[in-house]
Design a protein around this motif. Structure first.
Motif, PDB file in Angstrom:
ATOM      1  N   ILE A   1       2.380  33.044  41.663  1.00 30.45           N
ATOM      2  CA  ILE A   1       1.781  31.620  40.800  1.00 30.45           C
ATOM      3  C   ILE A   1       3.057  31.331  39.797  1.00 30.45           C
ATOM      4  CG2 ILE A   1      -0.096  31.072  39.059  1.00 30.45           C
ATOM      5  CD1 ILE A   1      -1.800  33.171  40.200  1.00 30.45           C
ATOM      6  N   GLY A   2       3.866  32.879  39.375  1.00 32.02           N
ATOM      7  CA  GLY A   2       4.530  32.038  38.088  1.00 32.02           C
ATOM      8  C   GLY A   2       5.803  30.549  38.840  1.00 32.02           C
ATOM      9  N   LYS A   3       6.012  31.091  39.640  1.00 23.76           N
ATOM     10  CA  LYS A   3       7.247  30.813  40.298  1.00 23.76           C
ATOM     11  C   LYS A   3       6.665  29.633  41.295  1.00 23.76           C
ATOM     12  CE  LYS A   3      10.697  30.493  44.955  1.00 23.76           C
ATOM     13  NZ  LYS A   3      11.518  30.783  45.033  1.00 23.76           N
ATOM     14  N   THR A   4       5.275  29.235  41.784  1.00 22.08           N
ATOM     15  CA  THR A   4       5.132  27.269  42.114  1.00 22.08           C
ATOM     16  C   THR A   4       4.421  27.101  41.135  1.00 22.08           C
ATOM     17  OG1 THR A   4       3.050  28.438  42.227  1.00 22.08           O
ATOM     18  CG2 THR A   4       4.220  27.897  44.373  1.00 22.08           C
ATOM     19  N   ALA A   5       3.568  27.727  39.861  1.00 22.94           N
ATOM     20  CA  ALA A   5       3.593  27.237  38.963  1.00 22.94           C
ATOM     21  C   ALA A   5       5.267  26.603  37.803  1.00 22.94           C
ATOM     22  CB  ALA A   5       2.490  27.649  37.942  1.00 22.94           C
ATOM     23  N   ASP A   6       6.087  27.065  37.550  1.00 19.13           N
ATOM     24  CA  ASP A   6       7.183  26.500  37.001  1.00 19.13           C
ATOM     25  C   ASP A   6       7.581  25.775  38.144  1.00 19.13           C
ATOM     26  OD1 ASP A   6       9.473  27.180  35.614  1.00 19.13           O
ATOM     27  OD2 ASP A   6       9.888  28.012  37.093  1.00 19.13           O
ATOM     28  N   GLN A   7       7.928  25.638  39.726  1.00 16.59           N
ATOM     29  CA  GLN A   7       8.079  24.694  39.960  1.00 16.59           C
ATOM     30  C   GLN A   7       7.396  23.378  39.700  1.00 16.59           C
ATOM     31  OE1 GLN A   7       8.145  26.772  44.178  1.00 16.59           O
ATOM     32  NE2 GLN A   7      10.534  27.130  44.120  1.00 16.59           N
ATOM     33  N   ALA A   8       6.351  23.950  39.578  1.00 14.34           N
ATOM     34  CA  ALA A   8       5.370  22.071  39.372  1.00 14.34           C
ATOM     35  C   ALA A   8       5.389  21.178  38.431  1.00 14.34           C
ATOM     36  CB  ALA A   8       4.091  22.585  39.818  1.00 14.34           C
ATOM     37  N   GLY A   9       7.020  22.861  37.243  1.00 17.25           N
ATOM     38  CA  GLY A   9       6.612  21.916  36.268  1.00 17.25           C
ATOM     39  C   GLY A   9       5.646  22.076  34.621  1.00 17.25           C
ATOM     40  N   ALA A  10       5.101  22.957  34.633  1.00 22.42           N
ATOM     41  CA  ALA A  10       4.490  23.131  34.283  1.00 22.42           C
ATOM     42  C   ALA A  10       4.583  25.007  33.365  1.00 22.42           C
ATOM     43  CB  ALA A  10       2.867  24.787  34.602  1.00 22.42           C
ATOM     44  N   ARG A  11       4.886  25.255  31.335  1.00 17.89           N
ATOM     45  CA  ARG A  11       5.295  26.177  31.012  1.00 17.89           C
ATOM     46  C   ARG A  11       4.055  26.971  31.463  1.00 17.89           C
ATOM     47  NH1 ARG A  11       4.381  26.268  24.882  1.00 17.89           N
ATOM     48  NH2 ARG A  11       5.487  28.503  24.322  1.00 17.89           N
ATOM     49  N   VAL A  12       4.816  28.967  31.867  1.00 19.35           N
ATOM     50  CA  VAL A  12       3.919  29.390  32.279  1.00 19.35           C
ATOM     51  C   VAL A  12       4.130  30.500  31.193  1.00 19.35           C
ATOM     52  CG1 VAL A  12       4.103  32.109  33.788  1.00 19.35           C
ATOM     53  CG2 VAL A  12       4.234  29.622  35.070  1.00 19.35           C
ATOM     54  N   ILE A  13       2.730  30.978  29.915  1.00 23.11           N
ATOM     55  CA  ILE A  13       3.127  32.330  28.810  1.00 23.11           C
ATOM     56  C   ILE A  13       2.252  33.334  29.166  1.00 23.11           C
ATOM     57  CG2 ILE A  13       1.573  32.002  26.435  1.00 23.11           C
ATOM     58  CD1 ILE A  13       1.810  29.053  26.887  1.00 23.11           C
ATOM     59  N   LEU A  14       3.540  34.078  29.480  1.00 29.33           N
ATOM     60  CA  LEU A  14       2.794  35.526  29.718  1.00 29.33           C
ATOM     61  C   LEU A  14       2.211  36.050  28.201  1.00 29.33           C
ATOM     62  CD1 LEU A  14       5.759  37.052  31.803  1.00 29.33           C
ATOM     63  CD2 LEU A  14       3.378  35.998  32.609  1.00 29.33           C
ATOM     64  N   PRO A  15       0.891  37.448  28.176  1.00 29.26           N
ATOM     65  CA  PRO A  15       0.551  37.537  26.956  1.00 29.26           C
ATOM     66  C   PRO A  15       1.798  38.426  26.349  1.00 29.26           C
ATOM     67  CG  PRO A  15      -0.233  39.077  28.875  1.00 29.26           C
ATOM     68  CD  PRO A  15       0.562  37.320  29.265  1.00 29.26           C
ATOM     69  N   LYS A  16       1.668  37.920  25.092  1.00 34.90           N
ATOM     70  CA  LYS A  16       1.852  38.762  24.103  1.00 34.90           C
ATOM     71  C   LYS A  16       1.344  39.309  22.454  1.00 34.90           C
ATOM     72  CE  LYS A  16       6.163  36.192  24.069  1.00 34.90           C
ATOM     73  NZ  LYS A  16       7.248  35.251  23.764  1.00 34.90           N
ATOM     74  N   GLU A  17       1.487  40.325  22.027  1.00 36.71           N
ATOM     75  CA  GLU A  17       1.071  40.474  21.627  1.00 36.71           C
ATOM     76  C   GLU A  17       0.689  39.718  19.688  1.00 36.71           C
ATOM     77  OE1 GLU A  17       2.408  45.397  20.893  1.00 36.71           O
ATOM     78  OE2 GLU A  17       1.594  44.369  19.021  1.00 36.71           O
ATOM     79  N   ASN A  18       1.324  38.332  19.505  1.00 35.51           N
ATOM     80  CA  ASN A  18       0.799  37.702  18.554  1.00 35.51           C
ATOM     81  C   ASN A  18       0.147  36.443  19.192  1.00 35.51           C
ATOM     82  OD1 ASN A  18       3.078  36.290  20.050  1.00 35.51           O
ATOM     83  ND2 ASN A  18       4.649  36.072  18.509  1.00 35.51           N
ATOM     84  N   LEU A  19       0.083  36.813  20.541  1.00 31.08           N
ATOM     85  CA  LEU A  19      -0.704  35.365  20.649  1.00 31.08           C
ATOM     86  C   LEU A  19      -2.385  36.208  20.822  1.00 31.08           C
ATOM     87  CD1 LEU A  19       1.494  33.971  23.995  1.00 31.08           C
ATOM     88  CD2 LEU A  19       1.296  33.876  21.443  1.00 31.08           C
ATOM     89  N   PHE A  20      -2.993  37.292  20.325  1.00 30.87           N
ATOM     90  CA  PHE A  20      -4.149  38.219  20.252  1.00 30.87           C
ATOM     91  C   PHE A  20      -4.579  37.159  18.909  1.00 30.87           C
ATOM     92  CE2 PHE A  20      -2.363  39.597  23.937  1.00 30.87           C
ATOM     93  CZ  PHE A  20      -3.730  39.617  25.024  1.00 30.87           C
ATOM     94  N   ARG A  21      -5.670  37.142  18.612  1.00 30.40           N
ATOM     95  CA  ARG A  21      -6.219  37.181  17.107  1.00 30.40           C
ATOM     96  C   ARG A  21      -8.041  37.338  17.807  1.00 30.40           C
ATOM     97  NH1 ARG A  21      -4.213  32.775  14.528  1.00 30.40           N
ATOM     98  NH2 ARG A  21      -5.742  32.580  13.264  1.00 30.40           N
ATOM     99  N   HIS A  22      -8.368  37.546  17.235  1.00 28.64           N
ATOM    100  CA  HIS A  22      -9.966  38.617  16.999  1.00 28.64           C
ATOM    101  C   HIS A  22     -10.800  37.785  16.936  1.00 28.64           C
ATOM    102  CE1 HIS A  22      -7.735  42.011  16.194  1.00 28.64           C
ATOM    103  NE2 HIS A  22      -8.914  42.910  16.710  1.00 28.64           N
ATOM    104  N   THR A  23     -12.188  37.705  17.640  1.00 27.23           N
ATOM    105  CA  THR A  23     -12.883  36.976  17.467  1.00 27.23           C
ATOM    106  C   THR A  23     -14.090  37.377  17.201  1.00 27.23           C
ATOM    107  OG1 THR A  23     -13.963  34.215  18.723  1.00 27.23           O
ATOM    108  CG2 THR A  23     -13.609  36.679  19.832  1.00 27.23           C
ATOM    109  N   THR A  24     -15.424  36.517  17.095  1.00 28.90           N
ATOM    110  CA  THR A  24     -16.553  37.125  17.375  1.00 28.90           C
ATOM    111  C   THR A  24     -17.646  35.730  17.638  1.00 28.90           C
ATOM    112  OG1 THR A  24     -16.678  38.734  14.853  1.00 28.90           O
ATOM    113  CG2 THR A  24     -18.624  37.602  15.700  1.00 28.90           C
ATOM    114  N   LEU A  25     -18.441  36.516  18.531  1.00 25.35           N
ATOM    115  CA  LEU A  25     -19.154  34.927  19.576  1.00 25.35           C
ATOM    116  C   LEU A  25     -20.786  35.482  18.938  1.00 25.35           C
ATOM    117  CD1 LEU A  25     -19.595  33.713  22.047  1.00 25.35           C
ATOM    118  CD2 LEU A  25     -20.541  35.204  23.305  1.00 25.35           C
ATOM    119  N   GLU A  26     -21.267  34.030  18.658  1.00 21.45           N
ATOM    120  CA  GLU A  26     -22.181  33.690  17.808  1.00 21.45           C
ATOM    121  C   GLU A  26     -23.534  34.452  18.142  1.00 21.45           C
ATOM    122  OE1 GLU A  26     -23.232  30.177  16.117  1.00 21.45           O
ATOM    123  OE2 GLU A  26     -24.581  30.143  15.005  1.00 21.45           O
ATOM    124  N   ASN A  27     -24.146  35.084  18.360  1.00 23.14           N
ATOM    125  CA  ASN A  27     -25.616  35.576  18.786  1.00 23.14           C
ATOM    126  C   ASN A  27     -24.736  36.258  19.822  1.00 23.14           C
ATOM    127  OD1 ASN A  27     -27.633  34.240  17.170  1.00 23.14           O
ATOM    128  ND2 ASN A  27     -26.763  32.368  18.015  1.00 23.14           N
TER     129      ASN A  27
END
Lengths: 330, 343
Positions: A155-181
């Motif tokens: 997926i990384g290679k084909t997405a890149d070839q199709a022009g997409a920006r591939v983003i891998l998870p890094k610590e600063n990309l995580f935030r906390h959430t709370t689902l209502e109910n």
């Protein structure tokens, strides 16, 4: 102090002291009860810091909610399925940023069907750009090492070839959430960064057997957004999938049943675990998509309790026939 | 303040010191524990974010896997090891199957062909702690209609068009190729042979296989369900295998219980479980079964048979043909009864 110097207490003194002791115990218990926090500490995250994923949905169109296309070629079926729902222009406008979230859970070969098919991901990237998208992001937070998952799944290679920006998870990309109910998604880290400033969200997932959940399809795909020790949710898998369907409001989901993992899911491991069903589903209602998708695994809707839970939570309908699905065979 | 007559000041002081010491110990315990609290209980990742790359797998050197590298291949990455705490990071939703079957450790290693980067395979070595556990995870995942392999030192073994799967003592091994390729096939089989040849194992045997009647048995069809066999929680350590009778495949099962009383009780519980799930009892047509009080049930159009004899609980599961199912049950009953008498 004379009373205290007596050898014996009289009844009045005894009752008096017992009463005071009782009041002291009751007061201590009451204070403890009032101070007890059954939710535990919320380290470093106050209510103001919690985030909510944006709502990426497009307006509903009667009779164009779910399309089911039969055919062996993923590129052809996904084009037709989206066309039947009104075309990619309905979902992506010029200059919009689109995030695509394929299932890249495992570092395994695309041939095994444990991950979204790279050719399908690439074709959806291409369609988004064709509709005028400013940028297309392809991202996931895999269970295995992310770099290996994106590389070995192709997926990384084909997405890149199709022009997409591939983003891998890094610590600063995580935030906390709370689902209502929500019962489980409370002050929980989610993979938020890539989706924070995008306009549209498209999920792409294969149809798979799943040892714990019964099936892994469009709704289970959002499990990849959870951070932290998410395996704890396996103990209540139906609730967490239903909550994910409430937490994520995608523009479109694409459910790939071209080759279905019938056994030994979700990892599989052998091509003999797969069966050709030559079916691709596109839908703006992921509960409906999964409700049809389970038939490809020879399962009934009632076999997957998370479907009815998601329906009850208002995430969609299991009665996909009521949405007048558009069938087409190529 | 003058002293109170009758009071034992020494005793009171000792009790006070003791209570203070207990409070001090409790305080000390709380103080120490706060440095080691499991924040995961509260849904909090102590990294405050998603899993970092380092968190994904505890990577350690496993020379034994490195040494298996076949000619013409390189290591694709370092060996990864997983334990009961992080197995899900490798196999996610399949982890409970292993964890509930005595899983101890998983070591994995990928090898890539030197000439073609599209040709790679991954070796999974599951240490299941016991031969029975390894056989159980092997058997319940076994793909049907596969090619049986045999090489020195290994337990049961088969291959599909892209993988090799076998047990060796307490180990369950999978070799999974990136694609269907004879080059990968040869490399994976060489590794399998090397692993079985080099890895010492205890001489532990599974004896239950020999308890099944041999006639008409489908070789390689044995399964071991360590728990929840046929959806019934009380069914543990159930061995099953298939027979070819009258052109039909029929599943027989058995389990050795601690004593005849336990066997009888387990059989009764399974019978009740079936009845609770809408099975309907029907009289056996086979006189041997009738004479031995064997239970026969109709379960949504299939036949279930259940009985106990000596320490064994046994029967037939979901048979399409009642007559053939009863014939098989009668043979199983005869063999197990004979063994029970001889023991």
């Amino acid at each position: 102090m004379t009373e205290q110097n007596d050898n014996n207490f009289d009844r009045r003194q005894l009752l008096n002291r017992a009463g005071k002791a009782g009041i002291s115990i009751a007061a201590a218990g009451l204070i403890s009860y009032r101070l007890y926090d059954k939710n535990g500490p919320e380290i470093g995250v106050d209510a103001e810091s919690l985030v909510t994923l944006p709502d990426f949905r497009v307006p509903a169109k009667a009779g164009q909610t779910i399309s089911i296309v039969k055919g062996p070629d993923r590129k052809a079926t996904v084009n037709k399925a989206i066309e039947l729902l009104g075309g990619i222009e309905r979902f992506v406008k010029p200059d919009e940023t689109v995030a695509i979230k394929p299932n890249v859970a495992f570092a395994s070969s695309p041939m095994l069907g444990a991950t979204a098919h790279p050719a399908l991901v690439a074709e959806v990237v291409r369609l988004c750009y064709e509709a005028g998208a400013k940028q297309v992001i392809v991202t996931d937070n895999p269970i295995n090492d992310p770099s290996s998952c994106f590389t070995l799944s192709g997926i990384g290679k084909t997405a890149d070839q199709a022009g997409a920006r591939v983003i891998l998870p890094k610590e600063n990309l995580f935030r906390h959430t709370t689902l209502e109910n929500g019962k489980l998604i409370r002050n929980w880290p989610v993979f938020f960064g890539p989706f924070e400033n995008v306009d549209r969200l498209i999920g792409i997932s294969p149809v798979k057997d799943h040892a714990r959940a019964g099936a892994s399809m469009a709704m289970k795909n959002w499990y990849g957004l959870l951070g932290g020790r998410r395996n704890v949710f396996h103990q209540d898998i139906n609730t967490i999938i239903a909550e994910l369907s409430m937490m994520v409001k995608p523009t479109l989901v694409i459910l790939d049943g071209t080759e279905v993992m019938m056994t030994n899911g979700p990892t599989g491991g052998s091509v003999s675990d797969l069966k050709r069903a030559d079916t691709l589903i596109a839908s703006t209602n992921m509960v409906a998509a999964d409700s049809y998708g389970c038939s490809l695994l020879n399962l009934k809707i009632s076999d997957l309790p998370y479907l009815s839970k998601a329906q009850d939570a208002g995430a969609g309908t299991t009665d996909y026939e009521s949405l007048e699905p558009i069938f087409e065979t190529l | 303040m003058s002293s109170v007559p009758g009071r034992n000041k020494r005793l009171e002081s000792a009790i006070s010191i003791l209570l203070l010491a207990i409070l001090l110990l409790i305080g000390l315990g709380v103080f120490i524990k706060q440095f080691n609290v499991d924040m995961g209980r509260f849904g909090i990742d102590t990294t405050t974010a998603g899993p970092s790359l380092e968190q994904t797998a505890a990577i350690t050197q496993e020379p034994v896997l490195d040494a298996l590298k076949p000619d013409g291949f390189d290591k694709l990455a370092e060996t990864e090891t997983y334990n009961t705490g992080n197995l899900y990071e490798k196999i996610n939703g399949k982890a409970p199957l292993y964890l509930e079957s005595g899983f101890n450790k998983l070591s994995t290693q990928r090898f890539i062909n030197k000439d073609d980067e599209n040709l790679w395979f991954e070796l999974f070595v599951f240490d299941m702690a016991a031969v029975r556990n390894a056989f159980s995870v092997y058997s319940v995942q076994k793909r049907p209609d596969t090619h049986t392999l045999a090489f020195a030192g290994s337990g049961p073994c088969y291959k599909t068009s892209n993988g090799v799967y076998f047990t060796h003592g307490r180990y369950y091994i999978e070799l999974i190729g990136s694609t269907e390729s004879t080059i990968l096939d040869e490399a994976m089989i060489k590794i399998a042979e090397k692993f079985a040849g080099q890895t010492a194992i205890d001489d532990e045997k599974i004896t239950e296989f020999a308890l099944f009647p041999e006639e008409n048995i489908i070789q390689g069809s044995f399964k071991l369900y360590l728990a929840n066999a046929f959806g019934f929680e009380g069914f543990t350590d159930i061995f099953a295998c298939r027979y070819k009778l009258d052109d039909e495949s029929i599943t027989a099962f058995l389990s050795r219980r601690p004593d005849p009383k336990d066997a009888q009780s387990t059989a009764e519980k399974y019978y009740n479980f079936l009845i609770e799930n809408d099975a309907v009892a029907k009289p056996p047509t086979n006189t041997v079964l009738k004479d031995n009080n064997v239970k026969v049930l109709d379960f949504y159009g299939t036949t279930e048979i259940i009985f106990s004899t000596g320490p064994f609980v046994a029967g037939v599961h979901e048979a399409e043909n009642q007559t053939a199912a009863e014939q098989l049950a009668a043979k199983l009953l005869a063999k197990l009864s004979k063994i029970a008498k001889e023991e």
